[in-house]
Design a protein around this motif. Structure first.
Motif, mmCIF file in Angstrom:
data_model
loop_
_atom_site.group_PDB
_atom_site.id
_atom_site.type_symbol
_atom_site.label_atom_id
_atom_site.label_comp_id
_atom_site.label_asym_id
_atom_site.label_seq_id
_atom_site.Cartn_x
_atom_site.Cartn_y
_atom_site.Cartn_z
ATOM 1 N N LYS A 169 0.834 -1.206 0.000
ATOM 2 C CA LYS A 169 0.000 0.000 0.000
ATOM 3 C C LYS A 169 0.874 1.264 0.000
ATOM 4 O O LYS A 169 0.596 2.218 -0.731
ATOM 5 C CB LYS A 169 -0.924 -0.013 1.216
ATOM 6 C CG LYS A 169 -1.982 1.046 1.189
ATOM 7 C CD LYS A 169 -2.952 0.874 2.347
ATOM 8 C CE LYS A 169 -4.006 1.961 2.314
ATOM 9 N NZ LYS A 169 -4.957 1.819 3.414
ATOM 10 N N ARG B 117 -5.863 -4.756 -9.529
ATOM 11 C CA ARG B 117 -6.821 -5.303 -8.568
ATOM 12 C C ARG B 117 -6.442 -4.906 -7.137
ATOM 13 O O ARG B 117 -7.298 -4.540 -6.334
ATOM 14 C CB ARG B 117 -6.884 -6.825 -8.711
ATOM 15 C CG ARG B 117 -7.918 -7.483 -7.824
ATOM 16 C CD ARG B 117 -7.970 -8.984 -8.035
ATOM 17 N NE ARG B 117 -6.688 -9.662 -7.903
ATOM 18 C CZ ARG B 117 -6.118 -9.998 -6.755
ATOM 19 N NH1 ARG B 117 -6.695 -9.705 -5.614
ATOM 20 N NH2 ARG B 117 -4.952 -10.615 -6.727
ATOM 21 N N TYR C 74 -7.278 -1.216 -6.417
ATOM 22 C CA TYR C 74 -8.704 -1.029 -6.128
ATOM 23 C C TYR C 74 -9.082 -1.623 -4.776
ATOM 24 O O TYR C 74 -9.930 -1.072 -4.073
ATOM 25 C CB TYR C 74 -9.563 -1.592 -7.252
ATOM 26 C CG TYR C 74 -9.493 -0.730 -8.502
ATOM 27 C CD1 TYR C 74 -9.897 0.597 -8.471
ATOM 28 C CD2 TYR C 74 -9.002 -1.240 -9.689
ATOM 29 C CE1 TYR C 74 -9.814 1.403 -9.585
ATOM 30 C CE2 TYR C 74 -8.919 -0.444 -10.819
ATOM 31 C CZ TYR C 74 -9.331 0.881 -10.768
ATOM 32 O OH TYR C 74 -9.252 1.677 -11.872
ATOM 33 N N ALA C 75 -8.452 -2.701 -4.382
ATOM 34 C CA ALA C 75 -8.724 -3.298 -3.073
ATOM 35 C C ALA C 75 -8.325 -2.343 -1.942
ATOM 36 O O ALA C 75 -9.039 -2.207 -0.946
ATOM 37 C CB ALA C 75 -7.986 -4.626 -2.934
ATOM 38 N N TYR C 76 -7.191 -1.668 -2.115
ATOM 39 C CA TYR C 76 -6.704 -0.762 -1.066
ATOM 40 C C TYR C 76 -7.369 0.615 -1.088
ATOM 41 O O TYR C 76 -7.565 1.234 -0.039
ATOM 42 C CB TYR C 76 -5.198 -0.566 -1.180
ATOM 43 C CG TYR C 76 -4.380 -1.780 -0.829
ATOM 44 C CD1 TYR C 76 -4.605 -2.494 0.346
ATOM 45 C CD2 TYR C 76 -3.371 -2.225 -1.661
ATOM 46 C CE1 TYR C 76 -3.847 -3.602 0.681
ATOM 47 C CE2 TYR C 76 -2.595 -3.332 -1.343
ATOM 48 C CZ TYR C 76 -2.846 -4.015 -0.168
ATOM 49 O OH TYR C 76 -2.090 -5.115 0.153
ATOM 50 N N PHE C 77 -7.665 1.133 -2.284
ATOM 51 C CA PHE C 77 -8.103 2.529 -2.392
ATOM 52 C C PHE C 77 -9.508 2.704 -2.975
ATOM 53 O O PHE C 77 -9.971 3.840 -3.068
ATOM 54 C CB PHE C 77 -7.081 3.322 -3.217
ATOM 55 C CG PHE C 77 -5.728 3.362 -2.569
ATOM 56 C CD1 PHE C 77 -5.461 4.245 -1.537
ATOM 57 C CD2 PHE C 77 -4.734 2.477 -2.955
ATOM 58 C CE1 PHE C 77 -4.222 4.264 -0.920
ATOM 59 C CE2 PHE C 77 -3.486 2.490 -2.347
ATOM 60 C CZ PHE C 77 -3.227 3.382 -1.321
ATOM 61 N N GLY C 78 -10.153 1.640 -3.370
ATOM 62 C CA GLY C 78 -11.524 1.707 -3.855
ATOM 63 C C GLY C 78 -11.653 2.000 -5.338
ATOM 64 O O GLY C 78 -12.237 1.233 -6.080
ATOM 65 N N ASN C 79 -11.103 3.115 -5.759
ATOM 66 C CA ASN C 79 -11.155 3.512 -7.167
ATOM 67 C C ASN C 79 -10.084 4.576 -7.422
ATOM 68 O O ASN C 79 -9.331 4.935 -6.508
ATOM 69 C CB ASN C 79 -12.561 4.012 -7.541
ATOM 70 C CG ASN C 79 -13.028 5.172 -6.670
ATOM 71 O OD1 ASN C 79 -12.220 5.955 -6.158
ATOM 72 N ND2 ASN C 79 -14.336 5.280 -6.476
ATOM 73 N N ASP D 14 -10.426 7.766 -7.916
ATOM 74 C CA ASP D 14 -10.648 8.956 -7.083
ATOM 75 C C ASP D 14 -10.089 8.755 -5.679
ATOM 76 O O ASP D 14 -9.446 9.648 -5.122
ATOM 77 C CB ASP D 14 -12.142 9.275 -6.989
ATOM 78 C CG ASP D 14 -12.750 9.747 -8.294
ATOM 79 O OD1 ASP D 14 -12.006 10.073 -9.237
ATOM 80 O OD2 ASP D 14 -13.993 9.785 -8.362
ATOM 81 N N GLY D 15 -10.341 7.591 -5.110
ATOM 82 C CA GLY D 15 -9.830 7.288 -3.775
ATOM 83 C C GLY D 15 -8.315 7.295 -3.726
ATOM 84 O O GLY D 15 -7.713 7.791 -2.760
#
Length: 192
Positions: free
Chosen positions: A10, A43, A46-51, A53-54
């Motif tokens: 991360k 993948r 997206y698992a750590y930050f959502g999208n 924007d995140g």
């Protein structure tokens, strides 16, 4: 097979994302590039930050918090702190760049590191007797310490001099410090 270190992954993603978004902005930043440079996959991002924007918002917050940690306000010497901010932006333009992208592309994200700024206003207002309130004073200090780095190069060259000349940079830094000194203690400057 070695265990995956989620925190390290991360942190790597975030470090690469800060550089990517500072260089290309939200719209131009590519998740695939970030994944490749961070040695992971889309993948996991997206698992750590959502999208996206995140991830951008986390990168912005990380850059602002990093700057705050490296150049904390010094209420006992705000002019010196302004000079340190000038130096920091020259040395590490990432926080300034990603913040500019946020202002242009995701203004709602630009207000996210509010806690960082609130902490600074508290520190400044606790130790200052300036003619401005803490928010206005911080705004002025940031604006003047960043101005050189945001000025169009053509304007910096308009007088025929080299904007990268160390003597010119030193003179501008000195002007930043002097301007903050004048706003804080206008009657003590120039022998008045």
């Amino acid at each position: 097979m070695p265990a995956r270190d989620a925190q390290a992954t991360k942190a790597r993603i975030l470090q690469v994302a800060v550089a990517e978004f500072a260089e290309h902005g939200h719209a131009g930043g590519r998740i695939e590039r970030i994944a490749r440079e961070a040695g992971t996959n889309v993948r996991m991002i997206y698992a750590y930050f959502g999208n996206k924007d995140g991830l951008f918002d986390a990168a912005l917050t990380s850059a602002v918090q990093s700057m705050a940690a490296k150049v904390p306000p010094r209420p006992e010497d705000l002019p010196g702190w302004a000079g340190e901010l000038f130096d920091y932006h020259r040395r590490e333009p990432t926080a300034l760049r990603i913040n500019l992208w946020a202002q242009l592309e995701r203004p709602q994200a630009a207000s996210e590191p509010l806690e960082t700024y609130l902490a600074k206003t508290t520190v400044v207002s606790d130790g200052d007797s300036a003619p401005l309130n803490a928010v206005d004073l911080l705004t002025f200090i940031y604006a003047i310490s960043q101005a050189w780095h945001l000025t169009p190069v053509g304007l910096l060259k308009a007088d025929g001099s080299d904007p990268d000349d160390p003597a010119r940079i030193a003179a501008h830094r000195e002007s930043v410090v002097a301007a903050v000194t004048r706003i804080l203690r206008p009657s003590t400057v120039d022998g008045e």
